[in-house]
Enzyme design. Sequence first.
Site, PDB file in Angstrom:
ATOM      1  CB  SER A  15     -27.318 -20.742 -13.795  1.00  0.00           C
ATOM      2  OG  SER A  15     -27.220 -19.984 -12.618  1.00  0.00           O
ATOM      3  CE1 TYR A  71     -30.022 -17.151 -16.265  1.00  0.00           C
ATOM      4  CE2 TYR A  71     -29.556 -17.967 -14.060  1.00  0.00           C
ATOM      5  CZ  TYR A  71     -29.127 -17.624 -15.325  1.00  0.00           C
ATOM      6  OH  TYR A  71     -27.795 -17.756 -15.641  1.00  0.00           O
TER       7      TYR A  71
HETATM    8  N1  LIG Z   1     -21.972 -14.881 -15.946  1.00  0.00           N
HETATM    9  C1  LIG Z   1     -22.348 -15.711 -15.007  1.00  0.00           C
HETATM   10  O1  LIG Z   1     -21.953 -15.595 -13.832  1.00  0.00           O
HETATM   11  C2  LIG Z   1     -23.274 -16.837 -15.327  1.00  0.00           C
HETATM   12  C3  LIG Z   1     -23.642 -17.679 -14.266  1.00  0.00           C
HETATM   13  C4  LIG Z   1     -24.458 -18.753 -14.542  1.00  0.00           C
HETATM   14  C5  LIG Z   1     -24.878 -18.989 -15.834  1.00  0.00           C
HETATM   15  N2  LIG Z   1     -24.541 -18.135 -16.829  1.00  0.00           N
HETATM   16  C6  LIG Z   1     -25.031 -18.451 -18.166  1.00  0.00           C
HETATM   17  O2  LIG Z   1     -23.993 -18.294 -19.089  1.00  0.00           O
HETATM   18  C7  LIG Z   1     -24.517 -17.987 -20.382  1.00  0.00           C
HETATM   19  C8  LIG Z   1     -23.787 -16.781 -20.938  1.00  0.00           C
HETATM   20  O3  LIG Z   1     -24.086 -15.664 -20.109  1.00  0.00           O
HETATM   21  P1  LIG Z   1     -23.109 -14.420 -19.906  1.00  0.00           P
HETATM   22  O4  LIG Z   1     -22.972 -14.233 -18.449  1.00  0.00           O
HETATM   23  O5  LIG Z   1     -21.922 -14.591 -20.762  1.00  0.00           O
HETATM   24  O6  LIG Z   1     -24.069 -13.249 -20.411  1.00  0.00           O
HETATM   25  P2  LIG Z   1     -23.924 -12.189 -21.601  1.00  0.00           P
HETATM   26  O7  LIG Z   1     -22.639 -11.515 -21.536  1.00  0.00           O
HETATM   27  O8  LIG Z   1     -25.167 -11.343 -21.512  1.00  0.00           O
HETATM   28  O9  LIG Z   1     -24.013 -13.093 -22.896  1.00  0.00           O
HETATM   29  C9  LIG Z   1     -25.235 -13.689 -23.260  1.00  0.00           C
HETATM   30  C10 LIG Z   1     -25.246 -13.979 -24.737  1.00  0.00           C
HETATM   31  O10 LIG Z   1     -26.535 -14.529 -25.076  1.00  0.00           O
HETATM   32  C11 LIG Z   1     -27.053 -13.772 -26.166  1.00  0.00           C
HETATM   33  N3  LIG Z   1     -28.505 -13.708 -26.171  1.00  0.00           N
HETATM   34  C12 LIG Z   1     -29.329 -13.203 -25.229  1.00  0.00           C
HETATM   35  N4  LIG Z   1     -30.593 -13.257 -25.647  1.00  0.00           N
HETATM   36  C13 LIG Z   1     -30.576 -13.807 -26.881  1.00  0.00           C
HETATM   37  C14 LIG Z   1     -31.561 -14.112 -27.839  1.00  0.00           C
HETATM   38  N5  LIG Z   1     -32.864 -13.847 -27.622  1.00  0.00           N
HETATM   39  N6  LIG Z   1     -31.198 -14.665 -29.011  1.00  0.00           N
HETATM   40  C15 LIG Z   1     -29.889 -14.922 -29.268  1.00  0.00           C
HETATM   41  N7  LIG Z   1     -28.912 -14.647 -28.407  1.00  0.00           N
HETATM   42  C16 LIG Z   1     -29.251 -14.087 -27.225  1.00  0.00           C
HETATM   43  C17 LIG Z   1     -26.502 -12.375 -25.960  1.00  0.00           C
HETATM   44  O11 LIG Z   1     -26.629 -11.602 -27.138  1.00  0.00           O
HETATM   45  P3  LIG Z   1     -26.773  -9.987 -27.032  1.00  0.00           P
HETATM   46  O12 LIG Z   1     -25.405  -9.459 -26.731  1.00  0.00           O
HETATM   47  O13 LIG Z   1     -27.282  -9.589 -28.368  1.00  0.00           O
HETATM   48  O14 LIG Z   1     -27.740  -9.723 -25.917  1.00  0.00           O
HETATM   49  C18 LIG Z   1     -25.078 -12.714 -25.588  1.00  0.00           C
HETATM   50  O15 LIG Z   1     -24.332 -13.035 -26.722  1.00  0.00           O
HETATM   51  C19 LIG Z   1     -26.009 -17.782 -20.181  1.00  0.00           C
HETATM   52  O16 LIG Z   1     -26.694 -18.948 -20.531  1.00  0.00           O
HETATM   53  C20 LIG Z   1     -26.129 -17.537 -18.696  1.00  0.00           C
HETATM   54  O17 LIG Z   1     -27.388 -17.890 -18.206  1.00  0.00           O
HETATM   55  C21 LIG Z   1     -23.738 -17.069 -16.606  1.00  0.00           C
END
Ligand SMILES: NC(=O)c1ccc[n+]([C@@H]2O[C@H](COP(=O)([O-])OP(=O)(O)OC[C@H]3O[C@@H](n4cnc5c(N)ncnc54)[C@H](OP(=O)(O)O)[C@@H]3O)[C@@H](O)[C@H]2O)c1
Length: 469
Positions: A326, A352
């Site tokens: 991130s 985080y």
């Molecule tokens: N969106 C952004 O702007 C952004 C920015 C920087 C980094 N990121 C990173 O990108 C990645 C994806 O994030 P996202 O924004 O797409 O968020 P998201 O929509 O919440 O997706 C996160 C995914 O991780 C899964 N997850 C969470 N806790 C888990 C656990 N204990 N065991 C197994 N799976 C788990 C969730 O499953 P559930 O649906 O069951 O919760 C979901 O499938 C993450 O690593 C996040 O830190 C995102």
Amino acid sequence: MITLHEEIAVQRSIEDCFRYVSDFRTVAEWDATAIASKKCTPGPIGLGTRFIVHCLVGPTKLRLEYEIVEYCPWASIVLVGKSRFFEVRDVIVFTEKGAQTHISYTAEFKYHLGIGSFENQLEAGMRDMGSQSLQGLKEALDNNPSPPTLSDCTARADRWVAPGVAMFSKWGYRRSLARRKPDSSFLDGQHVVLTGANSGLGLATCIALAEAGADLTLVIRNPAKQEALLQVLESETGRTDITIEIADLSLMADVTALSDRLLRKGTPIDVLINNAGALFNDYALTSEGLEQSFALLLASPSLLTHKLRPLLKGHHTPSRVINVVSGGMYTEKLVCERLIMTPPHYQGAKAYARAKRALTVLSELWAEQWRKDGIIVNAMHPGWADTPGVASALPTFRSITRRILRTSEEGADTIIWLAKAKEAGGLSGRLFLDREPRTPYLLSKTQEPAAQRAQLEAFIDAQIEAAQA
Ligand SMILES: NC(=O)c1ccc[n+]([C@@H]2O[C@H](COP(=O)([O-])OP(=O)(O)OC[C@H]3O[C@@H](n4cnc5c(N)ncnc54)[C@H](OP(=O)(O)O)[C@@H]3O)[C@@H](O)[C@H]2O)c1
């Protein structure tokens, strides 16, 4: 009417050529005037699939609505495009000649009333444009770009920090479109393991990788979400051969059980994508006693990658590990003892960012250690993308930045590129944003001492061991 006709020959299979061209989203990668293209009908590409293509012709912006009106796999495609000025019928014919594929491309333009009288003036420019476009298509299909380097202008923006951070927005993504090379690679027969596949970036990634032909093993936490995920994949891509694994990745016992299942199956892994993640505003311990940010964001990808390493090693092409980090990590410096935050000092965003910083450093360490084994390790950050994770963990940030957030597809673009693109296999141990290697430090004060790097793996392993005891 103006009829343009061009022919090219490329060193690619007829199947690859047909798949690349018939997915008219790719037109923005090779056409001389197209600047964006999106598919606007669900389901796999075929008869009736429609696309909206935005073109820039001189100073004029044009919106074309294309539809596939004839679709003969591996042989020919006919598309009809309509704009306010003209209608165009593209007839594309593919022929196999030895190791080459010949592509014949005919575009018939019919102008609407009033514009037809300018045909003579338009014709030379149109012919030039047609020839440039087919050369663009040839380059895209020849698919031999060199690995990307950091551009001067991005390096300057990063030095000034604020412009570098501004690139996390959708403007950064749009800016990168002009610079990027086409990617016509596919993943047929390649096994990709992706965590956090049912939502946000993970969902956008698995749809794109399914379209690219990858054999997918998708790891999700909640069995109740399995059916919906499989349905989305089937309706978007037509694929019904996707494997789902269930694991709560914040639990080391689940990570171990998942790895054991995959090791027992023994299918070599070409790409492992550690994407699952969440920002926990409240402090909590997992049932194994690990602080949950540390457990999910750092211990979990570390344990999973180490356990799956025998499957990553020694295949025909180097395997790839992609760690999703991130931009938040730019605010933190690696200090192992500060990776596990406790109340009353616990702050979700800090915990985080620290875990993501540590995962970025781990990516560099693994890249170095595993180079000789043919394992490529890179980290990427997606910028700011409007995903369910951001909506639930950062509602205030989301409401302030909503207009400049990327879509999930835009945030996932570099994950997909790192998994798929030939040239992405030429770099290891780097951090990427928008398909470009970026500095891991925007602020010099966040650079960790060598001693902290050296301790990191042992520190994580000790916490995992304690959780498993
Ligand atoms: N969106 C952004 O702007 C952004 C920015 C920087 C980094 N990121 C990173 O990108 C990645 C994806 O994030 P996202 O924004 O797409 O968020 P998201 O929509 O919440 O997706 C996160 C995914 O991780 C899964 N997850 C969470 N806790 C888990 C656990 N204990 N065991 C197994 N799976 C788990 C969730 O499953 P559930 O649906 O069951 O919760 C979901 O499938 C993450 O690593 C996040 O830190 C995102």
